[in-house]
Write an enzyme that holds these catalytic residues in place. Structure first.
Site, PDB file in Angstrom:
ATOM      1  CE1 TYR A 130      35.194  11.609 -18.630  1.00  0.00           C
ATOM      2  CE2 TYR A 130      36.687  11.847 -20.361  1.00  0.00           C
ATOM      3  CZ  TYR A 130      35.560  10.875 -19.622  1.00  0.00           C
ATOM      4  OH  TYR A 130      34.839   9.568 -20.074  1.00  0.00           O
TER       5      TYR A 130
HETATM    6  N1  LIG Z   1      31.533   6.560 -20.650  1.00  0.00           N
HETATM    7  C1  LIG Z   1      32.587   6.248 -19.551  1.00  0.00           C
HETATM    8  O1  LIG Z   1      31.951   5.995 -18.661  1.00  0.00           O
HETATM    9  C2  LIG Z   1      33.829   5.973 -19.803  1.00  0.00           C
HETATM   10  C3  LIG Z   1      34.369   5.484 -18.940  1.00  0.00           C
HETATM   11  C4  LIG Z   1      36.148   5.189 -18.880  1.00  0.00           C
HETATM   12  C5  LIG Z   1      36.753   6.053 -20.447  1.00  0.00           C
HETATM   13  N2  LIG Z   1      36.042   7.005 -20.982  1.00  0.00           N
HETATM   14  C6  LIG Z   1      36.659   7.114 -21.766  1.00  0.00           C
HETATM   15  O2  LIG Z   1      37.317   6.163 -23.293  1.00  0.00           O
HETATM   16  C7  LIG Z   1      38.585   6.450 -22.620  1.00  0.00           C
HETATM   17  C8  LIG Z   1      39.700   5.882 -23.003  1.00  0.00           C
HETATM   18  O3  LIG Z   1      39.622   4.478 -21.616  1.00  0.00           O
HETATM   19  P1  LIG Z   1      40.418   4.520 -20.520  1.00  0.00           P
HETATM   20  O4  LIG Z   1      41.374   5.643 -20.752  1.00  0.00           O
HETATM   21  O5  LIG Z   1      39.669   3.950 -19.044  1.00  0.00           O
HETATM   22  O6  LIG Z   1      41.375   3.379 -20.476  1.00  0.00           O
HETATM   23  P2  LIG Z   1      42.169   2.567 -21.739  1.00  0.00           P
HETATM   24  O7  LIG Z   1      42.380   3.401 -23.019  1.00  0.00           O
HETATM   25  O8  LIG Z   1      41.880   1.039 -22.399  1.00  0.00           O
HETATM   26  O9  LIG Z   1      43.682   2.359 -21.015  1.00  0.00           O
HETATM   27  C9  LIG Z   1      44.866   3.704 -21.045  1.00  0.00           C
HETATM   28  C10 LIG Z   1      46.029   2.761 -20.184  1.00  0.00           C
HETATM   29  O10 LIG Z   1      46.987   2.084 -20.830  1.00  0.00           O
HETATM   30  C11 LIG Z   1      48.168   2.972 -21.416  1.00  0.00           C
HETATM   31  N3  LIG Z   1      48.277   2.667 -23.382  1.00  0.00           N
HETATM   32  C12 LIG Z   1      47.762   3.362 -23.795  1.00  0.00           C
HETATM   33  N4  LIG Z   1      48.645   3.123 -24.534  1.00  0.00           N
HETATM   34  C13 LIG Z   1      48.884   2.188 -24.497  1.00  0.00           C
HETATM   35  C14 LIG Z   1      50.685   1.659 -25.434  1.00  0.00           C
HETATM   36  N5  LIG Z   1      50.642   1.725 -26.933  1.00  0.00           N
HETATM   37  N6  LIG Z   1      50.759   0.186 -24.853  1.00  0.00           N
HETATM   38  C15 LIG Z   1      50.634   0.757 -23.349  1.00  0.00           C
HETATM   39  N7  LIG Z   1      49.996   0.692 -22.584  1.00  0.00           N
HETATM   40  C16 LIG Z   1      49.176   1.635 -23.450  1.00  0.00           C
HETATM   41  C17 LIG Z   1      47.691   3.814 -20.810  1.00  0.00           C
HETATM   42  O11 LIG Z   1      49.288   4.443 -20.509  1.00  0.00           O
HETATM   43  P3  LIG Z   1      49.534   6.485 -20.481  1.00  0.00           P
HETATM   44  O12 LIG Z   1      48.261   6.925 -19.423  1.00  0.00           O
HETATM   45  O13 LIG Z   1      50.942   6.266 -19.080  1.00  0.00           O
HETATM   46  O14 LIG Z   1      49.904   6.485 -21.588  1.00  0.00           O
HETATM   47  C18 LIG Z   1      46.634   4.510 -20.079  1.00  0.00           C
HETATM   48  O15 LIG Z   1      47.221   3.351 -18.606  1.00  0.00           O
HETATM   49  C19 LIG Z   1      38.709   7.765 -21.853  1.00  0.00           C
HETATM   50  O16 LIG Z   1      40.693   8.130 -21.545  1.00  0.00           O
HETATM   51  C20 LIG Z   1      37.609   8.248 -21.920  1.00  0.00           C
HETATM   52  O17 LIG Z   1      37.683   9.311 -23.065  1.00  0.00           O
HETATM   53  C21 LIG Z   1      34.648   6.712 -20.875  1.00  0.00           C
END
Ligand SMILES: NC(=O)c1ccc[n+]([C@@H]2O[C@H](COP(=O)([O-])OP(=O)(O)OC[C@H]3O[C@@H](n4cnc5c(N)ncnc54)[C@H](OP(=O)(O)O)[C@@H]3O)[C@@H](O)[C@H]2O)c1
Length: 302
Positions: A47
């Site tokens: 990351y």
């Molecule tokens: N193991 C794996 O292969 C894998 C793959 C993907 C992700 N992950 C992990 O999972 C974490 C989360 O997943 P993700 O980043 O894919 O997606 P997510 O958490 O489902 O969505 C993140 C998005 O939601 C927005 N958001 C956050 N809080 C919000 C709220 N209260 N209201 C409206 N929108 C909101 C964020 O905007 P802003 O950024 O503008 O705040 C961002 O655009 C990652 O950061 C990572 O640590 C792991």
């Protein structure tokens, strides 16, 4: 913030942790998240956010549960050990609480990788072993290969509109007491969820409960036994909103509405293959094209 037991370890985890993929808001916001009860952070060597997480942990190390991941190209034993040392150094800590294999690597025998995992646990560099993006069969092999230590978690995509794991992985983990760490619990883009909710069920529940759409999405995951979530937010507003998704539960009636009225998908193997091959600019182009389609069509493709 409510907690859930990490597998059958006796260790309690906040049910909401802070994801850090594509996180660029700096250490202070992570610290605000810790203060709001989300004292669980998820990073990965791929990351590029370890230095921010490390800074956020300064002076708070003992209070925060730190999870990270080894990339699949480092699954050979010697590379694995080097990777762990690199993560410890970048994070500025002495022990990783949860070390996860980021995704399966069929090129390298799991016995070799899990042998290296056991050695870093025995050396005190890692407390618990986990995996990510593993199917039931791969998880079974990983558990067998790790032997004397348990595999305590599987980090996988899970949200209201992608319920792939409900077919067999979630029931397997629940039966075996393995924690599911749900990534992308907000489906990454809230507009995707809106597209899948033509009847406006989420808005109606939001009006009735006074909770935001994001909180409802996270709470829907948290209502499942053995599931914790790691959403990512880049603003204080988002992070505090996320943290407000704990300490309460959706009613059975609301859960039934969400389960039956919001469209969802279960991915098949062919989806995973397409994702693996469609990378870089091609993937961006495909995403942009899909974004411009009418919602009904978009729903079928995302
Ligand atoms: N193991 C794996 O292969 C894998 C793959 C993907 C992700 N992950 C992990 O999972 C974490 C989360 O997943 P993700 O980043 O894919 O997606 P997510 O958490 O489902 O969505 C993140 C998005 O939601 C927005 N958001 C956050 N809080 C919000 C709220 N209260 N209201 C409206 N929108 C909101 C964020 O905007 P802003 O950024 O503008 O705040 C961002 O655009 C990652 O950061 C990572 O640590 C792991």
């Amino acid at each position: 913030m409510l907690t859930k037991e990490l597998a059958r370890t006796g260790v309690l985890l906040p049910e909401i942790g802070l994801g850090t993929w594509d996180y660029h808001a700096g250490p202070d916001l992570l610290r605000k998240g810790f203060e709001a009860g989300a004292w669980f952070v998820d990073t990965a060597e791929s990351y590029g956010t370890d230095h921010i997480v490390g800074e956020a942990l300064r002076g708070l190390r003992d209070r925060v549960f730190v999870a990270t991941k080894v990339s699949p190209h480092n699954f050979r034993a010697a590379d694995f050990r080097k990777s762990v040392d690199g993560s410890l150094q970048r994070l500025g800590i002495e022990t990783i609480d949860l070390l996860q294999l980021h995704q399966p690597n069929p090129e390298i025998p799991i016995e070799e990788t899990m042998g290296a995992m056991a050695s870093v646990i025995d050396a005190g560099k890692v407390r618990f072993a986990g995996v990510s993006n593993f199917s039931v069969a791969q998880l079974q092999q990983a558990r067998k290969a790790l032997g004397k230590h348990p595999v305590v978690s599987n980090q996988v995509r899970y949200n209201l509109i992608d319920r792939t794991i409900e077919k067999d992985l979630l029931p397997y983990c629940q039966a075996e007491g393995i924690t599911v760490i749900a990534y992308s619990p907000l489906a990454r883009y809230l507009h995707r969820v809106r597209d899948a909710d033509p009847r406006g069920v989420l808005d109606a529940i939001s009006r009735e409960t006074g909770k935001t759409i994001a909180q409802i999405l996270l709470n829907w995951c948290l209502c499942k036994e053995g599931v914790v979530v790691i959403p990512k937010g880049n603003s204080e507003e988002h992070v505090l909103d996320m943290c407000g998704a704990s300490d309460w539960r959706l009613s059975a009636e609301h859960l039934a509405l969400l389960d039956t009225k919001v469209h969802y998908r279960r991915r098949r193997r062919v989806d995973a293959l397409a994702r693996r091959w469609l990378r870089g600019p091609l993937a961006t182009m495909a995403r942009e094209t899909i974004r411009r389609l009418p919602p009904s069509l978009r729903r079928r493709l995302t």
